[in-house]
Design an enzyme around this catalytic site. Structure first.
Site, mmCIF file in Angstrom:
data_model
loop_
_atom_site.group_PDB
_atom_site.id
_atom_site.type_symbol
_atom_site.label_atom_id
_atom_site.label_comp_id
_atom_site.label_asym_id
_atom_site.label_seq_id
_atom_site.Cartn_x
_atom_site.Cartn_y
_atom_site.Cartn_z
ATOM 1 N N GLY A 69 0.829 -1.198 0.000
ATOM 2 C CA GLY A 69 0.000 0.000 0.000
ATOM 3 C C GLY A 69 0.864 1.248 0.000
ATOM 4 C CB THR A 70 4.034 2.051 1.763
ATOM 5 O OG1 THR A 70 3.468 1.950 3.075
ATOM 6 C CG2 THR A 70 5.081 3.142 1.742
ATOM 7 C CD GLN A 172 -6.992 1.407 7.991
ATOM 8 O OE1 GLN A 172 -7.793 0.596 8.450
ATOM 9 N NE2 GLN A 172 -5.676 1.258 8.107
ATOM 10 C CB SER A 189 -2.694 -1.772 1.836
ATOM 11 O OG SER A 189 -1.747 -2.606 2.455
ATOM 12 C CB ALA A 190 -3.469 -7.236 -0.292
ATOM 13 C CG HIS A 191 -0.924 -5.896 5.163
ATOM 14 N ND1 HIS A 191 -0.600 -5.685 6.467
ATOM 15 C CD2 HIS A 191 -0.659 -4.753 4.522
ATOM 16 C CE1 HIS A 191 -0.142 -4.463 6.613
ATOM 17 N NE2 HIS A 191 -0.154 -3.885 5.452
ATOM 18 C CB CYS A 315 5.525 6.354 25.349
ATOM 19 S SG CYS A 315 3.797 5.969 25.614
#
Lengths: 461, 461
Positions: A69-70, A172, A189-191, A315
Site C-alpha cells: 500500500g505504501t 482502510q 493495501s491487501a494485508h 511513547c
C-alpha cells in the site's frame, strides 16, 4: 486471545490462503514469457486484475498491482505530480493522511488542510487550499487511527471543479465498500483486508495524467517496477472479493460492538476521551485516550491480559512524538488505544475487553502515581497552604508525567492562579491543552523557555 | 515437460514452501507492534535477516529486504547516488547489466563500459571510465542472458583504489556462492533461487554512503518503504540457505550438462553460434543463436515440443529490439535461445532437448524459406547470370528475414561484388555483421538511407 489490530494488519483470510497455495504451484513463472508456465501465470494475473478491478469499481487496465500500500501511495503521488509538472508542484493533503502520503507530499510544495476535532475534513477547506499550481490533492476515504470517514464525494466535486486530480487512499475502507465516484487515483493495501502482505493496488482513472517517476520498467503498464508477486496478487484479489461479499452483514455486526465500546469505556474508566466521529466512521474501529496513562505501559498490560491493540501515543512511536492524526485533531494523545475488530469478532471478546480495561488502566495509573479522579459530586480536595502561582519543572520527563504533575500542582494553587509547566516532551503540547478542556481549566498557551516550553494554565474551578 | 528458464524465475523450493506456510500463520502481524503477534513477527524477521546475512556474507544490520530484485537495484543505485551527490552524478555501469540497473543509471550521467565478445568486462576498462565525479560503479556478478561471470574482485579493487563504491548485482549468482569481497552494495532476488516472488535483498556495507531517495519510511532501517512481506521474507531466507547447501554438488552436475549442450548444439544444428564465456560462466546457463530463425517461432515450437526456454531475440521483446546484452557482445541475436537449468535437472531431459532441437530449428527455417546451409565440402552453388552489385529491399521486414534475403542475394553476385541490404529492423544492425563473420564475407558497414539503413556486404568466397 483476541487480536484487535485489524487496521494494522489482518490475519490471512482463508480464501487468501487457499488461493495463495494454488497460485504458488501454478503462478510462479514469469507472466511475460511465451511458454506454458508463463501463459498460465499470465492467465492468473489477468483474472486477478479483473476481479480486483470489479471490486474497486474500475477497468482492469486502470489497475496496477504494487508491492505494498505504501508503494501504491508513493507511486501514485509521484506519478500524478510528474504527470502534471507543467501545472506546478503544489500538492494539497489532509492533515490526517497516512504518513506514506505525507512523506510523499513533503517532496513537493505541500499544503496540509486542517481537520476538526473528530478528524473530519471540511471540503470547503480543501477547495480553499487549491491553487492554480496545484497538481494533486490527496484525501483518505477513512482515517486509519480514529476511523473517521472523509467526505470523498464532496472533495472530488471540489477538485473536479478546480481541474485538480484527487488521489484517494482507500486502504482502510476498501474491505467495506466502494469509494465514492470522482477519484482520479485510488490506492489500497491487501494485508488490511486479509490478503497477504506484499500487495498494494493503484488505480489510475482513464484521462488522469500520470508519468512514472521511477526508472523505466515494462511491468504493470510501466507503473510498478519489478517482477510481479503473482501468488500474492492472486490471493489478494480472491480475498478482496470474499471480504466484500460479507462486508454489509459484518459491518452491521461490528459497528454495534464498536458502539458498545464507545458507550461503555467512558462509563467504566474515568478520565477517558473517545476520539473520532461517532457516526461517520469505519464499522470496526474505535479509539480512545486515557488521561494519566503511559501508552506503552497500557499496551503491554493489555497484551498481558490477552488483548492486542495499537496506540498513537508518543511513547509507542520510534520518534517519541504523538500520532500526527491525534495532533491534527487536537485531542488527548496520552494513554491512547486503538481497537480495530477483525471480521468474526465475537461479542464475548469485546465484553472481556471491557471487563479487563478498567483494572488495567487503574494499575498503570497507580504505577505512575496519577492523581485520583475527582468525583463530580465530591467536594474539592482541601488546598494545603495555597501559593499564588506555581512553576512545575517537568523537563526531561516524558508523557504522561508532565500532565500528571500538572494535575497534582493545580490543586495546590487557588482558583484564578496560574500553574506553569516546563516541559520538553512533544506530547505535552497536545495533552496539556486537552487536559485543560477535560478539566475546564483555562489554557493560557505556550511560551518559549530557555529549555523546552512553558505551558501556562489558570485554575478555573 | 522440462522447464529450462531458471534464470527468469524458479519454481518454489520445497523449503521455501514449508517456511512460507509456517510464516503465514505466525508472521502476518506488524513486526513493529508491541503485542505478542507483533513480537512473534519480529522474531521471524530478525531470524530471516540473520540467515540471509550469513549466506550473503554481511552483517544483519547491513541487509535490507526489498519488494523485488528490481526494487533492490533501483533503491541501491538511487541511494548510493544520493549519498554521494556532493562527489558528482556520474555512474559507471557495464553494458551488460540488467535493464533495472541501466534504467536506474539513465537517470544520472551514466557511462557504459563495453564488454568483449564473451560478454566479459575488462576491469581496466572500468577503471578508465571512473572520473573524479563518479559516485558509483555497477558490475553484475554474472550475466543473466549468457551466464558470463564478471571479474568482480578485480573491479572492486579498481573501484576501491579510485574511492568509488561498487554495487554488485548478484541476482544470478547468489544461489551458487558468495560474491567476491570488496563490494559496497549487493543486490539479489529471491525468486531466482527458488524463493517466492516479492522479495529482494539489498546489502549496504558499513561505511558506504547511502541516502534513501524515496519518501521517508521507518521500515527496514529507512531503506525500503512499506509493510514488510514477512512470510515471503522468511521463505526467501530459508530457501537461500537450502540452495546454497546443495550448490557445490549441483553446480558440478549442471555444469557438465551445460558443457554437453555447448558441445552438441553446434554439431547437431548447422549455423549456430554459442555465445558467452565457455569457462567463466554460471554452472546452469547456456545461450546460443540460430541463423535464419525467428526467435518467437522457435520458442513457440520448443514449447510445443515440451521445453520452456527464453530468448533475447528482438521478436520476443515488446520493443522489437534485440537484447542489449547480445548487442553489447556483438553476437548474432536471431534465433536466440537461453537454456537455464533448475537444480535437479536430469541428463535425460537435456538429451531430450538435444534430440528435439535440430528438427525444431529445421522446421522454423523451412517455414521462413531460409537458404540451405552450404556444406564445406560441397562445391558452391552455380551462379545464375551474376550481376555485378545488388540491392535487396528488406524495408518493413523483421528479423530474421533481412539476413535470409541477404544470404540468398549473396549467391547471385560474383565474388568481390557488393550486396546492399536496405532494412529498418533494429536487429539487422547486429545480425548482418554477425552473419558476415560466420560466413567470412566482408562487412563494409552501415550507411544512412532515405528509409532505414543501407548495410553493405562484399562477397568474399
Amino acid at each position: 486471545m483476541p487480536y484487535f489490530d485489524m487496521a494494522s494488519a489482518a490475519p490471512l483470510h482463508p480464501v487468501a490462503r487457499e488461493a495463495l497455495l494454488a497460485a504458488l504451484d501454478d503462478g510462479w513463472a514469469d507472466p511475460a514469457r511465451l511458454y506454458r508456465e508463463g501463459r498460465r501465470a499470465r492467465l492468473l494475473l489477468d483474472a486477478a486484475r479483473q476481479t480486483a478491478a470489479e471490486v474497486v469499481g474500475c477497468r482492469p487496465d486502470e489497475l496496477t498491482f504494487t508491492p505494498s500500500g505504501t508503494a501504491a501511495l508513493h507511486t501514485g503521488v509521484a506519478g500524478a505530480m510528474a504527470g502534471r509538472r507543467r501545472t506546478g508542484r503544489h500538492v494539497v493533503v489532509s492533515a490526517v493522511e497516512h504518513s506514506a502520503v505525507l512523506h510523499a507530499a513533503e517532496r513537493h510544495d505541500s499544503t496540509q488542510v486542517a481537520v476538526d476535532r473528530t478528524g473530519r475534513l471540511d471540503p470547503a477547506d480543501l477547495a480553499a487550499a487549491l491553487r492554480p499550481d496545484t497538481a494533486l490533492a490527496c484525501v483518505q476515504s477513512a482515517n486509519h487511527e480514529v476511523g473517521t470517514v472523509q467526505p470523498v464525494a464532496e472533495a472530488a466535486a471540489m477538485c473536479r471543479a478546480a481541474g485538480v486530480p484527487l488521489l484517494v487512499d482507500a486502504a482502510q475502507s476498501l474491505a467495506w465498500g466502494p469509494v465514492a465516484e470522482g477519484w482520479s487515483l485510488l490506492a489500497g493495501s491487501a494485508h488490511k483486508w486479509g490478503g497477504p502482505p506484499g500487495v498494494g493496488l493503484l488505480a489510475v482513472a482513464k484521462g488522469t495524467r500520470f508519468a512514472p517517476a521511477h526508472p523505466a520498467d515494462e511491468r504493470e503498464a510501466g507503473r510498478s517496477p519489478g517482477f510481479p508477486n503473482l501468488p500474492a496478487v492472486v490471493a489478494a484479489a480472491a480475498s478482496l472479493r470474499a471480504v466484500r461479499a460479507q462486508a454489509s452483514e459484518e459491518a452491521v455486526r461490528l459497528s454495534a460492538l464498536v458502539d458498545r465500546i464507545r458507550a461503555r469505556v467512558p462509563e467504566l474508566v474515568p478520565d477517558v476521551e473517545v476520539v473520532g466521529h461517532d457516526r461517520l466512521r469505519l464499522p470496526h474501529l474505535v479509539t480512545f485516550s486515557c488521561l494519566y496513562v503511559d501508552g506503552e505501559a497500557l499496551l503491554t498490560a493489555l497484551d498481558r491480559a490477552g488483548f492486542s491493540v495499537s496506540s498513537g501515543s508518543s511513547c509507542t512511536s520510534s520518534t517519541l512524538t504523538p500520532s500526527h492524526v491525534l495532533r491534527a485533531m487536537g485531542v488527548l494523545s496520552e494513554g491512547n488505544v486503538r481497537v480495530s475488530l477483525p471480521p468474526g469478532t465475537q461479542s464475548s471478546e469485546v465484553e472481556a475487553f471491557l471487563a479487563a480495561l478498567p483494572g488495567v488502566v487503574s494499575e498503570v495509573r497507580a504505577q505512575l502515581g496519577a492523581p485520583s479522579t475527582p468525583h463530580p459530586a465530591s467536594p474539592p480536595e482541601p488546598e494545603p497552604e495555597p501559593a499564588p502561582d506555581l512553576v512545575v519543572d517537568s523537563l526531561g520527563k516524558r508523557c504522561p508525567i508532565p500532565v500528571i504533575e500538572l494535575a497534582k500542582a493545580i490543586t495546590q494553587v487557588p482558583v484564578g492562579a496560574v500553574v506553569t509547566v516546563l516541559s520538553d516532551d512533544e506530547a505535552a503540547a497536545l495533552d496539556i491543552p486537552a487536559w485543560c478542556t477535560m478539566r475546564t481549566h483555562t489554557y493560557l498557551g505556550p511560551n518559549p523557555a530557555p529549555r523546552g516550553t512553558a505551558y501556562r494554565i489558570r485554575r478555573a474551578t
